[in-house]
Design a protein around this motif. Structure first.
Motif, short mmCIF file in Angstrom:
data_model
loop_
_atom_site.label_atom_id
_atom_site.label_comp_id
_atom_site.label_asym_id
_atom_site.label_seq_id
_atom_site.Cartn_x
_atom_site.Cartn_y
_atom_site.Cartn_z
N LEU A 104 0.84 -1.20 0.00
CA LEU A 104 0.00 0.00 0.00
C LEU A 104 0.88 1.25 0.00
O LEU A 104 0.62 2.21 -0.75
CB LEU A 104 -0.92 -0.01 1.22
CG LEU A 104 -2.00 1.08 1.29
CD1 LEU A 104 -2.90 1.02 0.06
CD2 LEU A 104 -2.82 0.93 2.56
N VAL A 108 1.02 4.22 -2.85
CA VAL A 108 0.78 5.63 -2.52
C VAL A 108 1.96 6.49 -2.96
O VAL A 108 1.79 7.56 -3.55
CB VAL A 108 0.51 5.81 -1.01
CG1 VAL A 108 0.48 7.29 -0.64
CG2 VAL A 108 -0.82 5.16 -0.65
N LEU A 116 -2.83 9.85 -1.70
CA LEU A 116 -3.98 9.16 -1.14
C LEU A 116 -5.10 10.14 -0.78
O LEU A 116 -6.24 9.94 -1.17
CB LEU A 116 -3.56 8.37 0.10
CG LEU A 116 -4.69 7.69 0.88
CD1 LEU A 116 -5.37 6.62 0.03
CD2 LEU A 116 -4.17 7.10 2.18
N LEU A 196 -5.39 0.59 -4.73
CA LEU A 196 -5.15 0.66 -3.29
C LEU A 196 -5.90 -0.44 -2.55
O LEU A 196 -5.36 -1.09 -1.66
CB LEU A 196 -5.57 2.04 -2.77
CG LEU A 196 -4.82 3.24 -3.37
CD1 LEU A 196 -5.46 4.55 -2.91
CD2 LEU A 196 -3.35 3.21 -2.98
N LEU A 244 -8.39 2.33 4.43
CA LEU A 244 -7.12 2.60 3.74
C LEU A 244 -6.15 3.35 4.64
O LEU A 244 -4.95 3.02 4.69
CB LEU A 244 -7.39 3.39 2.44
CG LEU A 244 -8.03 2.60 1.31
CD1 LEU A 244 -8.46 3.53 0.18
CD2 LEU A 244 -7.07 1.54 0.79
#
Length: 249
Positions: A104, A108, A116, A196, A244
């Motif tokens: 992740l 990003v 993000l 994501l 997230l």
């Protein structure tokens, strides 16, 4: 050529199979088809629209479309089958992609200036606005029926199909606003969101909660209640954003 009747266009595929907008017809045709595949608008094992129909919908020549499909065949995304039920089918590219915080974070960072928070904020503005606009637009019965059908598909999805069918649901909401520009923007943003989401695990409780929120969104849209549709969508998106951020922290 297949003699099997083509299925009716869904609200979701109308959002991605739209005319190309620049002189790069080949590149944009590849992009549109690949977007449809990655968003699950045409899932693994499913057939792309017939060549003639797809060329018209993308606004390209059949020769350009064939070149685009050939490129996707060479990349392993689609395959052609002959015979009565032939056509171009999406290949199942199920991959055991690494999940978790490291992946992740890498995604990003790779987003660069489109970070993000920018992606999540843009999504909130787009999709809450889409839900409100869809609710305040008089919807013909075919669109109401398609929305119910897309909702039922995601409600009964398996863990393997959930993300793709969830994408179809969100694209359908955008499509019934009657604004192709809004639907296109939602589809483009969803591509970033899905990258994501694919880096974090599916959580059973979260899926159950999402089903409840989807139910409220659909009910508000079909009832023509714009404020309720916006509120239900905002709550739904806030849950995804929280997940997230939690996995990233």
């Amino acid at each position: 050529m297949s003699s099997e009747p083509e299925p009716p266009a869904t609200l979701a595929d109308q959002a991605v199979f739209r005319p190309v907008r620049s002189g790069n017809a080949f590149e944009e045709a590849v992009e549109r088809i690949l977007q449809a595949i990655k968003l699950g608008v045409v899932g693994p094992g499913e057939r792309l629209p017939a060549e003639r129909d797809l060329a018209v919908r993308l606004g390209v020549s059949r020769m350009t479309l064939r070149e685009a499909i050939r490129a996707l065949q060479q990349s392993g995304y689609v395959e052609s089958r002959r015979g009565r039920f032939g056509g171009t089918f999406v290949v199942n590219r199920a991959e055991d992609a690494p999940r978790g915080k490291a992946r992740l974070r890498k995604l990003v960072v790779g987003m660069g200036s489109v970070g993000l928070e920018d992606t999540l904020t843009f999504r909130e503005v787009l999709e809450t606005g889409a839900a409100g606009a869809a609710a305040t637009r008089p919807l013909p019965e075919p669109e109401r029926a398609l929305l119910r059908a897309v909702h039922e598909q995601v409600r009964t999805a398996t863990p393997e199909t959930y993300r793709h069918l969830d994408s179809r649901f969100h694209l359908a909401i955008a499509q019934i606003t009657g604004s192709p520009s809004l639907a296109s923007a939602v589809a483009d943003n969803r591509m970033r969101i899905n990258e994501l989401l694919d880096a974090i695990p599916l959580l059973g409780h979260n899926i159950e909660h999402s089903h409840e929120q989807h139910e409220r969104i659909v009910a508000a849209v079909l009832a023509g209640d714009g404020p309720a549709a916006r509120a239900a969508m905002a709550e739904h998106l806030a849950g995804t954003a929280a997940l997230l951020r939690a996995f990233l922290s």
